[in-house]
Design an enzyme around this catalytic site. Structure first.
Site, PDB file in Angstrom:
ATOM      1  N   ASN A  55      -0.867  11.666   0.942  1.00 20.99           N
ATOM      2  CA  ASN A  55      -0.105  10.520   0.453  1.00 20.99           C
ATOM      3  C   ASN A  55       0.316  10.745  -0.995  1.00 20.99           C
ATOM      4  O   ASN A  55      -0.344  11.511  -1.700  1.00 20.99           O
ATOM      5  CB  ASN A  55      -0.980   9.251   0.495  1.00 20.99           C
ATOM      6  N   LYS A  76      -5.843  -2.535  -1.574  1.00 20.31           N
ATOM      7  CA  LYS A  76      -6.825  -2.386  -0.491  1.00 20.31           C
ATOM      8  C   LYS A  76      -7.443  -3.737  -0.143  1.00 20.31           C
ATOM      9  O   LYS A  76      -7.676  -4.048   1.029  1.00 20.31           O
ATOM     10  CB  LYS A  76      -7.936  -1.417  -0.920  1.00 20.31           C
ATOM     11  N   TYR A 127       0.838  -1.191   0.000  1.00 19.01           N
ATOM     12  CA  TYR A 127       0.000   0.000   0.000  1.00 19.01           C
ATOM     13  C   TYR A 127       0.881   1.252   0.000  1.00 19.01           C
ATOM     14  O   TYR A 127       2.022   1.197  -0.423  1.00 19.01           O
ATOM     15  CB  TYR A 127      -1.039  -0.072   1.148  1.00 19.01           C
ATOM     16  N   ASP A 143     -14.019   5.425   0.909  1.00 17.25           N
ATOM     17  CA  ASP A 143     -12.976   5.359   1.925  1.00 17.25           C
ATOM     18  C   ASP A 143     -12.210   6.671   2.053  1.00 17.25           C
ATOM     19  O   ASP A 143     -11.792   7.041   3.151  1.00 17.25           O
ATOM     20  CB  ASP A 143     -12.011   4.220   1.607  1.00 17.25           C
ATOM     21  N   ASP A 144     -12.032   7.366   0.944  1.00 16.83           N
ATOM     22  CA  ASP A 144     -11.265   8.628   1.004  1.00 16.83           C
ATOM     23  C   ASP A 144     -11.995   9.659   1.853  1.00 16.83           C
ATOM     24  O   ASP A 144     -11.375  10.463   2.533  1.00 16.83           O
ATOM     25  CB  ASP A 144     -11.045   9.176  -0.398  1.00 16.83           C
ATOM     26  N   ARG A 168      -8.022   9.981  -9.370  1.00 13.40           N
ATOM     27  CA  ARG A 168      -7.238  10.676  -8.344  1.00 13.40           C
ATOM     28  C   ARG A 168      -6.559   9.637  -7.468  1.00 13.40           C
ATOM     29  O   ARG A 168      -7.038   9.294  -6.402  1.00 13.40           O
ATOM     30  CB  ARG A 168      -8.148  11.590  -7.500  1.00 13.40           C
ATOM     31  N   GLU A 209     -13.144   4.164  -4.333  1.00 17.82           N
ATOM     32  CA  GLU A 209     -11.765   4.440  -3.969  1.00 17.82           C
ATOM     33  C   GLU A 209     -11.098   5.331  -5.001  1.00 17.82           C
ATOM     34  O   GLU A 209     -11.141   5.033  -6.198  1.00 17.82           O
ATOM     35  CB  GLU A 209     -11.053   3.079  -3.909  1.00 17.82           C
ATOM     36  N   ASP A 210     -10.506   6.417  -4.547  1.00 16.23           N
ATOM     37  CA  ASP A 210      -9.697   7.276  -5.418  1.00 16.23           C
ATOM     38  C   ASP A 210     -10.426   7.780  -6.667  1.00 16.23           C
ATOM     39  O   ASP A 210      -9.851   7.853  -7.759  1.00 16.23           O
ATOM     40  CB  ASP A 210      -8.364   6.592  -5.764  1.00 16.23           C
TER      41      ASP A 210
HETATM   42  P1  NAI Z   1      -8.916  16.619  -3.303  1.00 13.00           P
HETATM   43  O1  NAI Z   1      -8.380  16.897  -4.650  1.00 13.00           O
HETATM   44  O2  NAI Z   1     -10.351  16.263  -3.151  1.00 13.00           O
HETATM   45  O3  NAI Z   1      -8.607  17.881  -2.349  1.00 13.00           O
HETATM   46  C1  NAI Z   1      -7.402  18.570  -2.312  1.00 13.00           C
HETATM   47  C2  NAI Z   1      -7.673  19.895  -1.624  1.00 13.00           C
HETATM   48  O4  NAI Z   1      -6.438  20.550  -1.355  1.00 13.00           O
HETATM   49  C3  NAI Z   1      -8.516  20.874  -2.436  1.00 13.00           C
HETATM   50  O5  NAI Z   1      -9.489  21.444  -1.623  1.00 13.00           O
HETATM   51  C4  NAI Z   1      -7.493  21.928  -2.872  1.00 13.00           C
HETATM   52  O6  NAI Z   1      -8.078  23.181  -3.088  1.00 13.00           O
HETATM   53  C5  NAI Z   1      -6.587  21.943  -1.658  1.00 13.00           C
HETATM   54  N1  NAI Z   1      -5.292  22.555  -1.859  1.00 13.00           N
HETATM   55  C6  NAI Z   1      -4.493  22.560  -2.964  1.00 13.00           C
HETATM   56  N2  NAI Z   1      -3.391  23.267  -2.727  1.00 13.00           N
HETATM   57  C7  NAI Z   1      -3.467  23.728  -1.457  1.00 13.00           C
HETATM   58  C8  NAI Z   1      -2.616  24.511  -0.635  1.00 13.00           C
HETATM   59  N3  NAI Z   1      -1.449  24.947  -1.068  1.00 13.00           N
HETATM   60  N4  NAI Z   1      -3.023  24.774   0.628  1.00 13.00           N
HETATM   61  C9  NAI Z   1      -4.181  24.324   1.099  1.00 13.00           C
HETATM   62  N5  NAI Z   1      -5.023  23.566   0.357  1.00 13.00           N
HETATM   63  C10 NAI Z   1      -4.674  23.276  -0.904  1.00 13.00           C
HETATM   64  O7  NAI Z   1      -8.003  15.455  -2.732  1.00 13.00           O
HETATM   65  P2  NAI Z   1      -8.311  14.508  -1.485  1.00 13.00           P
HETATM   66  O8  NAI Z   1      -8.983  13.279  -1.941  1.00 13.00           O
HETATM   67  O9  NAI Z   1      -8.947  15.262  -0.392  1.00 13.00           O
HETATM   68  O10 NAI Z   1      -6.830  14.081  -1.088  1.00 13.00           O
HETATM   69  C11 NAI Z   1      -5.895  15.030  -0.616  1.00 13.00           C
HETATM   70  C12 NAI Z   1      -4.703  14.292  -0.063  1.00 13.00           C
HETATM   71  O11 NAI Z   1      -5.083  13.535   1.067  1.00 13.00           O
HETATM   72  C13 NAI Z   1      -4.058  13.316  -1.048  1.00 13.00           C
HETATM   73  O12 NAI Z   1      -2.655  13.444  -0.988  1.00 13.00           O
HETATM   74  C14 NAI Z   1      -4.468  11.973  -0.532  1.00 13.00           C
HETATM   75  O13 NAI Z   1      -3.517  10.971  -0.796  1.00 13.00           O
HETATM   76  C15 NAI Z   1      -4.573  12.233   0.946  1.00 13.00           C
HETATM   77  N6  NAI Z   1      -5.414  11.257   1.631  1.00 13.00           N
HETATM   78  C16 NAI Z   1      -4.897  10.650   2.732  1.00 13.00           C
HETATM   79  C17 NAI Z   1      -5.592   9.701   3.403  1.00 13.00           C
HETATM   80  C18 NAI Z   1      -4.974   9.109   4.641  1.00 13.00           C
HETATM   81  O14 NAI Z   1      -3.859   9.252   4.899  1.00 13.00           O
HETATM   82  N7  NAI Z   1      -5.623   8.447   5.494  1.00 13.00           N
HETATM   83  C19 NAI Z   1      -6.872   9.240   2.909  1.00 13.00           C
HETATM   84  C20 NAI Z   1      -7.393   9.986   1.784  1.00 13.00           C
HETATM   85  C21 NAI Z   1      -6.657  10.951   1.159  1.00 13.00           C
END
Ligand code: NAI
Length: 532
Positions: free
Chosen positions: A389, A155, A84, A249-250, A137, A226-227
């Site tokens: 991530n 997963k 993962y 899950d996200d 994504r 997922e994603d």
């Molecule tokens: P998303 O694309 O839905 O959201 C990203 C957000 O970040 C948007 O609101 C965007 O406007 C904002 N953003 C972009 N640049 C920024 C900046 N400089 N400052 C503040 N905000 C900014 O993506 P999602 O699905 O929310 O995923 C975001 C991250 O979270 C990914 O890297 C993903 O891998 C991670 N993630 C981690 C999980 C975990 O560790 N348990 C689970 C799900 C996601």
């Protein structure tokens, strides 16, 4: 020997070799599964890169599934970062190059109109968990198209390793509507359709066809989204959550694991949840998902909904999420504050005085030295979660969080970081890994036959997870239990989730008196069975 579900390799016993006509087909010395594990690990550990290790593990899964699950279950701490995040991210980026043998199902534009028939090609009929992605994504890496298949495969391997879901009851699915990733489109080794993404009604119709067909072909299956990209993820969650047994899950899994981390962190700071102020960096699926569950939890702790929402401020790529902005989607709008628009992070910190920073922006470096220092000045012991991530996208590293807060931060991240020595003290960063939550949720759903997945299940899962963190864990700053205990964690969550299903009238039938023993007995063990 050719069927990975049945193959034992050199561990076929003398009696099996006689009875099944295997004499001469395997080397003469009968080996134990322990010996096979040892051989695998010797080779695996000699590899120079994690991607090579990923390929070794995938090949093992292709040859001998029982041995594969034995290895990843018994050595979960070592194996999870390989199957993962972070390694799976790299594997998805290079999926076309490292491809050996097909796993799971690819439902593409070519199958439109005939998905029900195509699903019948899957030889196993008793599917209980489907993980589906459209690859738009992948982690924080963007659109990887059909190469995103590595995520459902990974997963589902965790469903089996962490919660004992039978491997034969798991189905990874990649929906391929094309990709907008030009590098992939130009790559002859790319495995998906070489066309740009279908969008709009045609896209929705394909997803609908898949959901209907999958629910008919596999009526007992939980479907995990997922994603998917933000613009589809929320819509589909709303569209399907009351119709089929599904969750995202996200959005929901991340929320639950982050909330569990907050509950544990408050055991260290001795703070109350209702007194916390959260500043989210990133208002996407993960960020607002955590925000919504946080609001539920804050209300359970005595706040009104407006008070709870005022405690959760969000910064996105355009700055602070405020009422006067006209570019906000519904999910962000619910958190819009009565503040002036600003992009000045320090002014925001000054005004809100957060006790917790939650990073889900996919932007490395957003938790800078001065952001962490300033937050520490106000909060004393700030809770800092860099959830993005893979590792390369984390808002800060564990070392930075401890160093810049002068050892005060309670830190967790999405991808794992090694323990850090600082000022003579050893800090063990928590991994806010959804793997603490979704396998247990899935097991609870399978065990209870729940028709739907509810928010209450994720709240319960968070509380259950936090309660399993010991004082010794907290002493080291560790806010999640050790991954070594993951099967106990999943079992405990499954029991509570099944109870919620029953209480909500969603369970298929009355649950047994001794629910825990009943669920435990259902859990797959990666041991060879005797064929004679
Ligand atoms: P998303 O694309 O839905 O959201 C990203 C957000 O970040 C948007 O609101 C965007 O406007 C904002 N953003 C972009 N640049 C920024 C900046 N400089 N400052 C503040 N905000 C900014 O993506 P999602 O699905 O929310 O995923 C975001 C991250 O979270 C990914 O890297 C993903 O891998 C991670 N993630 C981690 C999980 C975990 O560790 N348990 C689970 C799900 C996601």
């Amino acid at each position: 020997m050719q069927d990975p579900t049945l193959n034992k390799g050199t561990a076929f016993t003398e009696a099996e070799r006689d009875a099944l006509g295997l004499r001469g087909l395997v080397p003469p010395h009968v080996q134990s599964q322990d010996d096979q594990v040892r051989r695998f690990l010797i080779n695996e550990r000699k590899r120079s890169t994690d991607l090579e290790r990923y390929i070794d593990l995938a090949s093992l899964q292709d040859r001998n599934e029982t041995l594969y699950y034995r290895v990843i279950t018994e050595f979960i701490e070592e194996m999870m970062p390989l199957i993962y995040t972070p390694t799976v991210g790299l594997a998805c980026q290079q999926f076309g190059q490292i491809f050996r043998r097909s796993h799971g199902m690819y439902i593409s534009e070519k199958e439109r109109g005939g998905i029900a028939k195509v699903l019948c090609n899957w030889s196993r009929k008793d599917i209980r968990i489907i993980v589906v992605t459209d690859g738009e994504r992948i982690l924080g890496l963007g659109d990887l198209g059909a190469n995103g298949m590595g995520i459902p495969i990974g997963k589902l391997a965790l469903y089996t390793a962490c919660a004992g879901i039978e491997p034969t009851q798991c189905l990874p699915v990649a929906i391929d509507v094309g990709t907008n990733n030009q590098t992939l489109l130009d790559d002859p080794l790319y495995l998906g359709l070489h066309q740009r993404r279908t969008t709009g009604e045609a896209y929705d119709a394909l997803i609908e066809e898949f959901i209907v067909a999958a629910s008919e072909a596999f009526p007992k299956a939980l479907i995990q989204f997922e994603d998917f990209a933000n613009h589809n993820a929320f819509r589909y969650l709303e569209k399907y959550r009351n119709r089929v047994c599904t969750f995202n899950d996200d959005i929901q899994g991340t929320a639950s694991v982050a909330l569990a981390g907050i509950y544990s962190a408050l055991r260290i700071t001795k703070g109350k949840l209702r007194d916390q102020r959260f500043l989210f960096f990133g208002a996407g699926e993960a960020g607002t998902g955590v925000g919504e569950l946080m609001v539920t939890a804050l209300m359970a702790d005595g706040l009104t909904e407006p008070e709870a929402r005022r405690a959760c401020w969000f910064i996105d790529s355009k700055g602070l999420v405020v009422r006067s902005r006209t570019d906000l989607n519904e999910e962000k709008r619910r958190f819009a504050q009565d503040q002036e628009p600003t992009k000045d992070t320090f002014a925001i910190i000054e005004a809100h005085r957060p006790t917790a920073l939650i990073g889900a922006s996919g932007q490395p470096g957003t938790f800078s030295n001065s952001v962490i220092e300033t937050t520490t000045r106000f909060a004393g012991r700030p809770i800092i979660f860099a959830l993005s991530n893979p590792t390369s996208k984390a808002e800060c590293t564990a070392e930075q969080a401890y160093k810049w807060s002068d050892g005060q931060a309670i830190f967790a991240s999405g991808s794992p970081f090694q323990p850090v020595e600082f000022n003579g003290k050893r800090f063990v960063p928590g991994q806010g890994n959804n793997a603490y939550i979704f396998p247990g949720i899935g097991l609870g759903i399978v065990a209870s036959g729940s028709r739907l997945v509810t928010d209450e299940m994720f709240l319960t899962a968070a509380r259950t997870l936090a309660a399993l963190v010991t004082e010794a864990d907290l002493e080291q700053g560790r806010i999640y239990p050790s991954l070594k205990q993951i099967r106990e964690v999943s079992l405990a969550i499954a029991v509570q989730v099944a109870r919620v299903a029953e209480k909500s009238g969603l369970a298929a039938e009355k649950l047994p008196e001794d629910l825990e023993s009943a669920i435990k007995a259902m859990m797959y063990q990666p041991n060879y069975v005797s064929y004679v």
